[in-house]
Design a protein around this motif. Structure first.
Motif, PDB file in Angstrom:
ATOM      1  N   LYS A  21       0.869  -1.179   0.000  1.00 47.85           N
ATOM      2  CA  LYS A  21       0.000   0.000   0.000  1.00 47.85           C
ATOM      3  C   LYS A  21       0.899   1.219   0.000  1.00 47.85           C
ATOM      4  N   GLY A  22       0.496   2.299  -0.627  1.00 46.57           N
ATOM      5  CA  GLY A  22       1.290   3.518  -0.595  1.00 46.57           C
ATOM      6  C   GLY A  22       0.491   4.688  -1.106  1.00 46.57           C
ATOM      7  N   ALA A  23       0.581   5.817  -0.408  1.00 47.80           N
ATOM      8  CA  ALA A  23      -0.111   7.034  -0.843  1.00 47.80           C
ATOM      9  C   ALA A  23       0.830   8.207  -0.588  1.00 47.80           C
ATOM     10  N   TYR A  80       3.386  10.844  -6.352  1.00 46.40           N
ATOM     11  CA  TYR A  80       2.906  10.295  -7.615  1.00 46.40           C
ATOM     12  C   TYR A  80       3.435   8.880  -7.832  1.00 46.40           C
ATOM     13  N   CYS A  85      -7.117  10.233  -3.167  1.00 41.18           N
ATOM     14  CA  CYS A  85      -6.230   9.928  -2.036  1.00 41.18           C
ATOM     15  C   CYS A  85      -5.706   8.500  -2.064  1.00 41.18           C
ATOM     16  N   ASN A  86      -6.070   7.716  -3.073  1.00 42.47           N
ATOM     17  CA  ASN A  86      -5.754   6.279  -3.074  1.00 42.47           C
ATOM     18  C   ASN A  86      -6.212   5.622  -1.770  1.00 42.47           C
ATOM     19  N   GLY A 114      -7.764   3.250   1.012  1.00 40.85           N
ATOM     20  CA  GLY A 114      -7.711   1.806   1.177  1.00 40.85           C
ATOM     21  C   GLY A 114      -8.780   1.363   2.157  1.00 40.85           C
ATOM     22  N   GLY A 115      -8.325   0.789   3.264  1.00 44.17           N
ATOM     23  CA  GLY A 115      -9.240   0.238   4.260  1.00 44.17           C
ATOM     24  C   GLY A 115      -8.813  -1.184   4.569  1.00 44.17           C
ATOM     25  N   ALA A 144      -8.230  -3.993   1.851  1.00 39.40           N
ATOM     26  CA  ALA A 144      -7.159  -3.846   0.856  1.00 39.40           C
ATOM     27  C   ALA A 144      -6.176  -5.014   0.906  1.00 39.40           C
ATOM     28  N   ARG A 160      -6.130   2.494  -6.193  1.00 39.78           N
ATOM     29  CA  ARG A 160      -5.309   2.437  -7.408  1.00 39.78           C
ATOM     30  C   ARG A 160      -5.368   1.070  -8.078  1.00 39.78           C
ATOM     31  N   ASP A 161      -5.569   0.030  -7.278  1.00 42.86           N
ATOM     32  CA  ASP A 161      -5.619  -1.330  -7.819  1.00 42.86           C
ATOM     33  C   ASP A 161      -6.980  -1.648  -8.421  1.00 42.86           C
ATOM     34  N   ASP A 183       0.743   4.642 -18.502  1.00 40.16           N
ATOM     35  CA  ASP A 183      -0.355   4.372 -17.569  1.00 40.16           C
ATOM     36  C   ASP A 183      -0.689   5.646 -16.789  1.00 40.16           C
ATOM     37  N   LEU A 184      -1.541   6.487 -17.373  1.00 40.92           N
ATOM     38  CA  LEU A 184      -1.852   7.763 -16.714  1.00 40.92           C
ATOM     39  C   LEU A 184      -2.936   7.636 -15.649  1.00 40.92           C
ATOM     40  N   ARG A 235      -3.429   5.374 -13.304  1.00 41.64           N
ATOM     41  CA  ARG A 235      -2.909   5.066 -11.968  1.00 41.64           C
ATOM     42  C   ARG A 235      -2.030   6.206 -11.451  1.00 41.64           C
ATOM     43  N   LEU A 236      -1.472   6.990 -12.377  1.00 43.07           N
ATOM     44  CA  LEU A 236      -0.720   8.186 -11.961  1.00 43.07           C
ATOM     45  C   LEU A 236      -1.656   9.211 -11.321  1.00 43.07           C
ATOM     46  N   GLY A 249      -4.290   8.985  -6.294  1.00 42.50           N
ATOM     47  CA  GLY A 249      -3.355   9.363  -5.242  1.00 42.50           C
ATOM     48  C   GLY A 249      -2.679  10.696  -5.482  1.00 42.50           C
ATOM     49  N   SER A 250      -3.020  11.395  -6.570  1.00 45.67           N
ATOM     50  CA  SER A 250      -2.351  12.671  -6.843  1.00 45.67           C
ATOM     51  C   SER A 250      -3.077  13.846  -6.182  1.00 45.67           C
ATOM     52  N   GLY A 273       0.164   5.064   3.926  1.00 43.05           N
ATOM     53  CA  GLY A 273      -0.349   3.907   3.219  1.00 43.05           C
ATOM     54  C   GLY A 273      -1.657   4.190   2.522  1.00 43.05           C
ATOM     55  N   GLU A 274      -2.466   5.093   3.096  1.00 40.57           N
ATOM     56  CA  GLU A 274      -3.805   5.295   2.522  1.00 40.57           C
ATOM     57  C   GLU A 274      -4.403   6.668   2.796  1.00 40.57           C
TER      58      GLU A 274
END
Lengths: 459, 459
Positions: free
Chosen positions: A184-186, A189, B146-147, B149-150, B153, B160-161, B190-191, B193-194, B197-198, B414-415
């Motif tokens: 996991k990572g946030a 970019y 924010c990508n 999770g929880g 995950a 992102r996944d 791969d834009l 997934r970029l 989380g941005s 992480g999230e």
């Protein structure tokens, strides 16, 4: 072109005798599995990231192309040094640096073979999911560069889904560290997934931390035969909408089935219009349950036969039809264009139907098979390259296959990549504003355009 | 600042009365769950991508900041308009445009609530994996930004996944289309997934095609109590190295266990030094097998008790200890800094041990719990904000927690993301060359720096 003498002496200083200049030696690095060919001016065989940095900086100073290379198994020309320059072969950077089972992580150099990595992981009960056909002799770095997939991707994802962190060298010779060795990572970019699938046009991967998955202890296969493609495609949609995700879900169209039967000698009924190979994997104790769930989902309108392989020998027999296919293809014509378009699963019938219309229109056989669970079909157009008219019709038909896939909400490639083979079609698959962003991102990583020129982005 | 009159009239022309200018109305968009606050100069409530394009172009012409906003549940200040400008709230772009079960895909506008989406997916037997605590009232767009999770995950991945394609508006007001609605793709950079989380610093997401997963029909929980953190962490490593991936794997350290027992009234033995909540999900028929596998992996040196919840009521009882925790924390001190560092699973004991040393050194309680299967721990540092010395010690200690996580091969978040809260630490987590690349990528998407200024990238 001839490399400047000063660059040659800089390369010799950095790499010693790990620079190949003899034409016969360079020839071995001139081609890939696309059958395209272009002789590099030199081949570098680095053994460390520091050497890669030094050689990129030296090449940049002279504006000489740098073309990274795994083992050249890709099918798109991505590894062919079409603008000359220095091929960087990672064959001597092939160490497995760490395997950490509790972290489900392996750290490797880019030149390690996928198959060698799997062998090293097996005693730990782990594997790395990407399983291209070339796995035994393709490198992890090459798999990452092309976002390689394979049949297992339907359950376990492709290369991009199975990377944690990358160390890479950009076109300015800077070392960058992308991602962390965590699942996991946030934190800023996501550059590591951006590098995956960029075909060496953004940076050279010099170290990869890979996401590993616990290996299933057993697997079982089903073979489902359908009257027609639509029935098989509906079964694919049913299979993907229920909770037991198959570990493989391979499709063969009517042409493929006919070939496997008539040429390959596979035991298949003549009325078969499509075939699915379905596998489940996991613990032996739950496989029976999973296979039952997959059987229920596979069953429906148009199912002609459903065979369950009770043991490994039976499993091999079921797969025989699929394995008979590739050699049988060659009996149709000496030449083959094999592209791997991808569409949403629900559009598979339209893709296969449209392809068969194109086959009639261009009077050339087209055979579709591939990874149905991802909507990723290999479209094989058979023709005689010696016949110029056939070659022209084949090429025009393949353009229409791409247009069809895009019209159905899909795209040019699921797992082979773009390379030289499909770059002219990028303007159809990607809108101008997005393509302009991709070009600008390329300029950020590689301002002088020395990394793998002539690939991925259209001219 | 006051917005230029010409901008206000352009906004009015584009958005009609969907522009809030009254201070009391703007106040509701001034803060997020970080408790930071800054009044925006205007709030726009677009209903279409075209309106977003027009307002970004208008703001760009005047170099006025544009701050995208879901429902403000994030904890890092990422949604606080710290430089003023126009907050773009997506609350009126909340439609679920398509649910396509066979494609395992949903197409949504960014303002749809995660919880509303899950409710719409349930009849199809599908769900979208991200499950932040805020799911009932946070938006899909915010989750992607924010990508998020929880706990799920660990088995199903974070935001992102679980994204296939995004339509977004860049800082120049260009509409870009990133990715395709397929689960595999190797067509250019791969834009999508970029963008995940941005944090709204690269583009505003106006439409998302999400990867869905078949919903398990049942779940079962285990509670494993250990003598100490090391024993629990070794169990986590064992659990992650075997084939049955838990659907949740939550950790509580000794402090957390003590609080749950003494303050929350949870039924836990006094010698408990750490606790794991372990869940399996799937088909009812195979849950017993999966729970057995998880029990075997959870068992080892230092295990004090292993409780299996036979039914839903028992499951709720086991979770009571975890749920008692958050309210109980407040009894330690009125103030809390909660950060969500992440480390490789094998480094959890060192992280928790190091944090406890820091707690002693700064004479403030620190309680660790969180998503152990991802090595993603929530480090809760308790202090009295009214006490300036305590506040200074708390802040200094948290810096050392970040440094510790980075030293252990982990990272800042992480999230939760970076936002304002952790941007000053980005220079510790990301090396200068990589950070420079991130800045240059930001400039490509947003050349004038109008998108969410003051967030993610360090000053």
């Amino acid at each position: 072109m001839d490399l400047p003498a000063s660059l040659l002496s800089e390369l010799a200083e950095t790499l010693g005798n790990a620079v190949l200049l003899d034409p016969s030696e360079r020839l071995a690095y001139a081609y890939d599995n696309s059958r395209r060919q272009a002789l590099p001016d030199a081949v570098a065989l680095p053994t460390s990231a520091e050497q890669v940095v030094a050689l990129v900086k030296a090449c940049r100073a002279h504006r000489v192309p740098v073309v990274p290379r795994g083992r050249g198994t890709n099918t798109t020309g991505a590894a062919v040094p079409v603008a000359g320059g220095v091929v960087v072969s990672f064959e001597r950077m092939d160490r497995i640096l760490q395997v950490r089972p509790g972290d489900r992580c392996a750290v490797v150099e880019p030149g390690v073979l996928n198959g060698d990595l799997q062998a090293a992981l097996a005693p730990h009960g782990l594997f790395w999911p990407p399983d291209p056909t070339s796995a035994a002799f393709s490198t992890v770095g090459g798999n990452l560069a092309c976002n390689a997939g394979g049949p297992r991707a339907v359950k376990y994802g492709a290369s991009r889904d199975n990377v944690l962190a990358l160390t890479a060298v950009t076109g300015t010779g800077e070392v960058i560290h992308c991602g962390t060795e965590t699942t996991k990572g946030a934190t800023g970019y996501d550059l590591q997934r951006l590098l995956v699938g960029s075909e060496g046009t953004l940076a050279l991967i010099v170290q990869a931390s890979l996401r590993l998955v616990p290996a299933p202890t057993a697997r079982r296969a089903l073979r489902a035969i359908y009257r027609d493609v639509s029935s098989a495609a509906l079964a694919v949609a049913r299979l993907m909408a229920q909770p037991v995700t198959p570990s493989m879900l391979e499709f063969m169209d009517g042409q493929a089935v006919r070939l496997a039967r008539e040429v390959g000698g596979a035991d298949l009924p003549p009325e078969a219009g499509a075939l699915l190979m379905i596998e489940a994997d996991g613990d032996e104790a739950i496989l029976a349950h999973d296979i039952d769930a997959l059987k229920r989902a596979a069953t429906g309108e148009g199912l002609l036969a459903l065979d369950d392989a009770a043991d490994e020998a039976a499993r091999q027999r079921l797969w025989a039809a699929r394995k008979a296919l590739s050699p049988a293809l060659r009996t149709l014509a000496p030449g083959k264009i094999n592209e791997d378009v991808v569409v949403p699963v629900s559009r598979i019938p339209e893709l296969v139907g449209g392809v068969q219309e194109l086959a009639l229109a261009c009077a050339l056989p087209i055979v579709c098979f591939g990874h149905a669970g991802n909507g990723n079909l290999h479209v094989n157009l058979m023709y005689d390259p010696a016949d110029e008219l056939q070659a022209a019709r084949a090429s025009a038909a393949m353009s229409q296959v791409f247009a069809l896939a895009i019209r159905l909400g899909g795209t040019l490639s699921g797992e082979h990549g773009i390379g030289m083979a499909k770059r002219d079609f990028m303007t159809e698959a990607v809108d101008p504003a997005t393509l302009m962003l991709m070009r600008q991102i390329k300029s950020v990583f590689d301002p002088d355009g020395i990394l793998n020129p002539g690939k991925l982005l259209p001219p």
